[in-house]
Design an enzyme around this catalytic site. Sequence first.
Site, PDB file in Angstrom:
ATOM      1  N   ASN A   1       0.877  -1.181   0.000  1.00  0.00           N
ATOM      2  CA  ASN A   1       0.000   0.000   0.000  1.00  0.00           C
ATOM      3  C   ASN A   1       0.912   1.228   0.000  1.00  0.00           C
ATOM      4  O   ASN A   1       2.114   1.105   0.305  1.00  0.00           O
ATOM      5  CB  ASN A   1      -0.990  -0.048   1.184  1.00  0.00           C
ATOM      6  CG  ASN A   1      -0.316   0.143   2.518  1.00  0.00           C
ATOM      7  OD1 ASN A   1       0.401   1.113   2.740  1.00  0.00           O
ATOM      8  ND2 ASN A   1      -0.532  -0.789   3.445  1.00  0.00           N
TER       9      ASN A   1
ATOM     10  N   ASN B   1      -8.004  -7.746   9.896  1.00  0.00           N
ATOM     11  CA  ASN B   1      -8.061  -8.501   8.655  1.00  0.00           C
ATOM     12  C   ASN B   1      -8.137 -10.014   8.869  1.00  0.00           C
ATOM     13  O   ASN B   1      -8.180 -10.773   7.900  1.00  0.00           O
ATOM     14  CB  ASN B   1      -6.839  -8.188   7.772  1.00  0.00           C
ATOM     15  CG  ASN B   1      -6.729  -6.720   7.430  1.00  0.00           C
ATOM     16  OD1 ASN B   1      -5.751  -6.070   7.751  1.00  0.00           O
ATOM     17  ND2 ASN B   1      -7.764  -6.171   6.800  1.00  0.00           N
TER      18      ASN B   1
ATOM     19  N   ARG C   1       0.617 -11.686   2.393  1.00  0.00           N
ATOM     20  CA  ARG C   1      -0.203 -11.850   3.605  1.00  0.00           C
ATOM     21  C   ARG C   1      -0.971 -13.176   3.632  1.00  0.00           C
ATOM     22  O   ARG C   1      -1.633 -13.486   4.625  1.00  0.00           O
ATOM     23  CB  ARG C   1      -1.188 -10.666   3.767  1.00  0.00           C
ATOM     24  CG  ARG C   1      -0.490  -9.348   4.054  1.00  0.00           C
ATOM     25  CD  ARG C   1      -1.428  -8.303   4.637  1.00  0.00           C
ATOM     26  NE  ARG C   1      -1.931  -8.679   5.963  1.00  0.00           N
ATOM     27  CZ  ARG C   1      -2.810  -7.955   6.665  1.00  0.00           C
ATOM     28  NH1 ARG C   1      -3.282  -6.839   6.164  1.00  0.00           N
ATOM     29  NH2 ARG C   1      -3.215  -8.352   7.855  1.00  0.00           N
TER      30      ARG C   1
ATOM     31  N   ARG D   1      -8.693  -4.212  -2.317  1.00  0.00           N
ATOM     32  CA  ARG D   1      -8.334  -5.468  -1.639  1.00  0.00           C
ATOM     33  C   ARG D   1      -9.411  -6.548  -1.814  1.00  0.00           C
ATOM     34  O   ARG D   1      -9.124  -7.629  -2.309  1.00  0.00           O
ATOM     35  CB  ARG D   1      -8.079  -5.216  -0.153  1.00  0.00           C
ATOM     36  CG  ARG D   1      -6.847  -4.352   0.123  1.00  0.00           C
ATOM     37  CD  ARG D   1      -5.580  -5.022  -0.349  1.00  0.00           C
ATOM     38  NE  ARG D   1      -4.381  -4.254  -0.078  1.00  0.00           N
ATOM     39  CZ  ARG D   1      -3.710  -4.273   1.069  1.00  0.00           C
ATOM     40  NH1 ARG D   1      -4.127  -5.016   2.060  1.00  0.00           N
ATOM     41  NH2 ARG D   1      -2.615  -3.549   1.223  1.00  0.00           N
TER      42      ARG D   1
ATOM     43  N   HIS E   1      -8.484   0.105   2.539  1.00  0.00           N
ATOM     44  CA  HIS E   1      -9.445  -0.725   3.275  1.00  0.00           C
ATOM     45  C   HIS E   1     -10.567   0.196   3.752  1.00  0.00           C
ATOM     46  O   HIS E   1     -10.304   1.337   4.138  1.00  0.00           O
ATOM     47  CB  HIS E   1      -8.811  -1.351   4.533  1.00  0.00           C
ATOM     48  CG  HIS E   1      -8.052  -2.620   4.314  1.00  0.00           C
ATOM     49  ND1 HIS E   1      -6.854  -2.874   4.946  1.00  0.00           N
ATOM     50  CD2 HIS E   1      -8.326  -3.724   3.560  1.00  0.00           C
ATOM     51  CE1 HIS E   1      -6.425  -4.080   4.595  1.00  0.00           C
ATOM     52  NE2 HIS E   1      -7.296  -4.613   3.754  1.00  0.00           N
TER      53      HIS E   1
ATOM     54  N   CYS F   1      -7.219  -1.179  12.856  1.00  0.00           N
ATOM     55  CA  CYS F   1      -6.577  -2.308  12.161  1.00  0.00           C
ATOM     56  C   CYS F   1      -5.915  -3.281  13.136  1.00  0.00           C
ATOM     57  O   CYS F   1      -5.769  -4.461  12.833  1.00  0.00           O
ATOM     58  CB  CYS F   1      -5.476  -1.832  11.218  1.00  0.00           C
ATOM     59  SG  CYS F   1      -5.945  -0.601  10.043  1.00  0.00           S
TER      60      CYS F   1
END
Length: 277
Positions: free
Chosen positions: A23, A72, A91, A138, A167, A261
Amino acid sequence: MTRNVPTILMCPPDFFGIEYEINPWMSRSRQSDTVLAQSQWQGLHDLLVELGVQVELMPPQKGLPDLVFTANAGLIWYDTVFLPRFRHAARQGEVEHDRAWFSSFGLHPVDPPGDWKIEGAGDALFCGETLFAGYLIRSDVRSMQWVAGEMNCRVIPLQLVHEHFYHLDTCFCPLDATTAVWFPEAFDEYGRRVIAELIPNLIAVVPEEAGRFACNAVVVGRNVVHNTGCPVFERSLREIGFTSYATPLDEFIKSGGSAKCLTLRLDGEEAAIWTRP
Ligand code: ARG
């Protein structure tokens, strides 16, 4: 899952760092400071505990620097957790750890179909009975439609148009069933219109404070926990009867994340109607 104390999942930043760039906030040439990251994470953790939160911990894993961003790790719905499928290979290794942790905690993990991408509560937030779902950068829009079908709820897909707000939880934060904070520039015209039509009380964040991740806030009752450097936002919160708590999280902003987050509400968000009896 119903509990009488707000319960939040966090993951200590033992192996946090800027190891790749997925990002626009991330640059390997701008490393995070390990000691400072540890103390900022601890500051957030301790503040949540003071506010009456029961914090559960996911064990950190070497080689998975973004496992700290538990938002996430999944999308929680009663005893079900919809697992993520990350856009970026870097990820994807997190998912097995997420699955194992949720199973041991007694939640039922469900994978998205096919190869559809979805990034947990980072892109899907309830306000009242409606699921607001960020897509394109995403998560895939069809994953959000699938998830809403599984939950039998209305979904409002919102295209994210600003690379820095990749996000949904970086630009939108429901405070209660009829109130949300947002950064309008992160949405297209349709998104702005539908949010304005569906949510009666909206607080717009100024660009400078959106860049300080004002929208990436954790809500516990009438308390709102967020990064420092957001004085206009703090004033707006006070005006509508919320108490604001600022805690420094700059080391995590280097990775494109902040308070929200770093947390996942396991008993359902305050603003979600389904969490209420
Ligand atoms: N470096 C992480 C990424 O780009 C940050 C994730 C932030 N999480 C969030 N829910 N916004 O994936």
